[in-house]
Each structure stands twice: as C-alpha cells, then as structure tokens.
Write a protein that holds these residues in place. Structure first.
Motif, short mmCIF file in Angstrom:
data_model
loop_
_atom_site.label_atom_id
_atom_site.label_comp_id
_atom_site.label_asym_id
_atom_site.label_seq_id
_atom_site.Cartn_x
_atom_site.Cartn_y
_atom_site.Cartn_z
N SER A 36 -39.04 107.55 -10.75
CA SER A 36 -39.06 106.28 -11.50
C SER A 36 -39.39 105.09 -10.61
CB SER A 36 -37.74 106.06 -12.23
OG SER A 36 -36.71 105.82 -11.32
N GLY A 37 -39.04 105.18 -9.32
CA GLY A 37 -39.33 104.08 -8.40
C GLY A 37 -40.82 103.79 -8.32
N TYR A 40 -41.78 100.92 -10.53
CA TYR A 40 -41.40 99.61 -9.96
C TYR A 40 -42.36 99.24 -8.83
CZ TYR A 40 -37.21 99.71 -12.76
OH TYR A 40 -36.35 99.74 -13.83
N ARG A 41 -42.77 100.24 -8.07
CA ARG A 41 -43.71 99.99 -6.98
C ARG A 41 -45.07 99.57 -7.52
NH1 ARG A 41 -42.52 102.03 -1.90
NH2 ARG A 41 -40.36 102.74 -1.73
N VAL A 107 -40.36 95.46 -3.41
CA VAL A 107 -40.08 96.15 -4.67
C VAL A 107 -38.67 95.87 -5.22
CG1 VAL A 107 -39.49 98.37 -3.54
CG2 VAL A 107 -40.25 98.37 -5.90
N SER A 108 -37.69 95.76 -4.34
CA SER A 108 -36.33 95.53 -4.86
C SER A 108 -36.20 94.19 -5.58
CB SER A 108 -35.28 95.67 -3.75
OG SER A 108 -35.12 97.03 -3.45
N ALA A 111 -37.68 94.55 -8.92
CA ALA A 111 -36.86 95.41 -9.80
C ALA A 111 -35.61 94.71 -10.33
CB ALA A 111 -36.48 96.71 -9.07
N ARG A 117 -37.56 95.54 -15.80
CA ARG A 117 -36.74 96.74 -16.02
C ARG A 117 -36.97 97.30 -17.42
NH1 ARG A 117 -34.24 97.80 -11.71
NH2 ARG A 117 -33.42 99.68 -12.65
N GLY A 137 -34.04 108.00 -9.38
CA GLY A 137 -34.11 106.54 -9.34
C GLY A 137 -32.78 105.94 -8.93
N ARG A 138 -32.45 104.79 -9.55
CA ARG A 138 -31.21 104.08 -9.22
C ARG A 138 -30.26 103.99 -10.41
NH1 ARG A 138 -34.35 104.30 -5.81
NH2 ARG A 138 -34.57 103.15 -3.86
N ASP A 139 -30.83 104.06 -11.62
CA ASP A 139 -30.01 103.85 -12.82
C ASP A 139 -30.33 104.88 -13.90
OD1 ASP A 139 -32.58 103.05 -13.42
OD2 ASP A 139 -32.00 101.25 -14.51
N ARG A 188 -32.68 96.61 0.81
CA ARG A 188 -32.84 97.22 -0.52
C ARG A 188 -31.51 97.74 -1.06
NH1 ARG A 188 -37.49 101.20 0.33
NH2 ARG A 188 -37.14 101.72 -1.83
N ASP A 192 -30.41 96.38 -4.56
CA ASP A 192 -30.33 97.39 -5.63
C ASP A 192 -28.91 97.50 -6.22
OD1 ASP A 192 -32.98 97.90 -5.14
OD2 ASP A 192 -32.66 99.82 -4.12
N ARG A 195 -27.81 93.62 -8.11
CA ARG A 195 -28.55 92.91 -9.16
C ARG A 195 -27.73 92.91 -10.45
NH1 ARG A 195 -32.40 97.66 -9.02
NH2 ARG A 195 -31.36 99.11 -10.41
O1 DC Z 1 -37.04 105.21 -5.03
P1 DC Z 1 -37.90 104.11 -4.44
O2 DC Z 1 -37.51 103.72 -3.05
O3 DC Z 1 -39.35 104.41 -4.53
O4 DC Z 1 -37.62 102.84 -5.38
C1 DC Z 1 -38.24 101.61 -5.16
C2 DC Z 1 -37.39 100.48 -5.69
O5 DC Z 1 -37.42 100.48 -7.11
C3 DC Z 1 -35.93 100.47 -5.30
O6 DC Z 1 -35.71 99.68 -4.16
C4 DC Z 1 -35.23 99.89 -6.48
C5 DC Z 1 -36.17 100.11 -7.62
N1 DC Z 1 -35.72 101.11 -8.59
C6 DC Z 1 -34.83 100.71 -9.55
O7 DC Z 1 -34.38 99.57 -9.53
N2 DC Z 1 -34.44 101.57 -10.52
C7 DC Z 1 -34.92 102.83 -10.54
N3 DC Z 1 -34.54 103.68 -11.52
C8 DC Z 1 -35.82 103.27 -9.54
C9 DC Z 1 -36.20 102.39 -8.55
#
Ligand code: DC
Length: 235
Positions: A36-37, A40-41, A107-108, A111, A117, A137-139, A188, A192, A195
C-alpha cells in the motif's frame, strides 16, 4: 495446506520487512500481494513533479486535491504482474522512481493529508475486492481492512532495519549514506505514528512478529504455524 480466501493485513514501521513477509506469504500460499505504501509514494512523486510540495515539506493541499481529482487527473493505479503489483501514473510505470530517497524523504508528510489517505484507501479497497489478498502498510489492520481475518504487526531492531534499507538501496544501484537512512527512518517513524488520521499502531488483535534474527524460512514456518492454529488446519 489449504488456506481459505482471506485478507491478511501486515503493518509495522518502515523497513521492518513487511513487504518481504507479504511476498513470502503470497508465493507460499498463492495470495495476491499489494504494497500500500507504493500508492502513497506515487502520490508523492506526482506532487513533486507538479511542484506541489517544496523542500521544507510545505504541501499545496488545495493544488494537490485539484490535480488528483480534477478532469486532467492522472490515473494512479496498480497493475498486477507475476513479480507483484506495479505502480503506474497514467501510462508510466513508476515502480522504480517511487523507491528513491527523494520520494522516501517526503512520503510521510504527504501521507498525513486526509484527502490523500481517502484517495489511497479507495484504491486499496478496490484491490481488496480481488479476495485472496495480502497487503502491507501502516493502517491496513486498523483502518483499511479492520475485519481482516489475519493481522500481523512486524517489528525489528532499529539497526537491523537501517541495514536492510541500506542494502536494499545499494542493490537498486543507489548510493545511500547510512546516517541519512537512519535519519529518514526515525523521521518517518515519528510522522507515521503521530499523524491525526489513522496513525500507525498495532491492532489489538494483531500477532506480533519480531523478525530481527529470523531468516525467510523461519518466517514462513512462523506464519504457517499461525495460519494452522488460526484456521484449525491439521496439515
Ligand atoms: O511502506 P513504505 O515505506 O513504502 O511506505 C511509505 C510511506 O507511506 C510511509 O512512510 C507512510 C505511508 N503509508 C501510510 O501512511 N499508510 C499505509 N498503509 C502505507 C504507507
């Protein structure tokens, strides 16, 4: 061993090996994998190319929203290939460009923007409809797919994470500097997890994997055991 068609959500801080684990699961159990990142990238690269984010990370949110949603909006999408998903802006495959330090460093902040989002979440939900999906991903386990049938939260020691990111960039022909890599990871992590909208946190029902001292085989053994227990699979 037959695993049902489920969604597996993998979350964690940057460079903890989430995508490696997700790819292992995808190939071992025939799941579709989505990073998923990457989306965002792609939005970050797009914002940079349009001059909508400056070097101090000031984002022209209005301009970005208009550019992403207006009539001239590019088609940001994932295309599936046997090597995993490829990220496109229009007809351009940006899979390589979105992994540079220039994109990683902005990227952060991108995001954190709520409409970004929401924009990305729509794409992720669309992909999730394919059914048998592992997404990192993160969420993912907390916000994108809170009902995912299996959630894993990956952790690793800081020095292990930095070395992995360093090696990954080297392997891609880039010229990383260790101090910069460590600084970028720390920044990051902070952004991350602080936020306002859907910050990174461990879902209550996630299983934690610390893979600092594990090889790929050990990770797959761990996941296999987890799946067998979770879905009552005998062999
Ligand atoms: O996994 P990555 O390092 O490629 O992710 C890049 C950025 O995208 C990370 O710093 C935060 C954001 N991100 C996010 O906020 N939510 C996600 N589900 C995936 C990535």
């Amino acid at each position: 061993m037959t695993i049902p068609d489920i969604i597996i959500a993998i979350d964690g801080y940057s460079s903890t090996g989430k995508s490696t684990l997700a790819k292992l699961i995808a190939s071992e159990f025939s799941f579709l994998y989505l990073d998923s990142g990457a989306m965002y990238r792609a939005v970050t690269l797009f914002a940079q190319e349009r001059g909508l984010i400056d070097s101090a990370n000031n984002i022209d949110e209005k301009g970005l929203k208009a550019a992403l949603e207006g009539p001239e909006a590019p088609d940001l999408r994932f295309e599936y290939s046997p090597e995993g998903s490829q990220t496109f802006i229009g007809e351009r495959n940006v899979e390589k460009e979105i992994r540079t330090m220039a994109v990683s460093s902005q990227v952060s902040p991108i995001a954190t923007v709520p409409f970004v989002r929401a924009f990305v979440d729509d794409k992720l939900h669309e992909f999730g409809r394919k059914g048998r999906v592992v997404m990192d991903g993160r969420d993912i386990g907390t916000a994108v797919f809170p009902d995912a049938q299996l959630k894993i939260f990956v952790v690793a020691r800081d020095e292990v994470r930095a070395q992995r990111r360093f090696d990954e960039m080297k392997a891609k022909g880039q010229d990383p500097v260790m101090e910069e890599v460590m600084k970028n990871l720390a920044e990051r992590d902070y952004i991350d997890s602080h936020r306002e909208v859907n910050p990174l946190r461990q879902a209550e029902d996630a299983f934690v994997l610390d893979n600092s001292d594990m090889n790929f085989h050990e990770e797959i053994v761990w996941v296999t055991g987890l799946l067998m227990g979770r879905f009552d699979i005998r062999s």
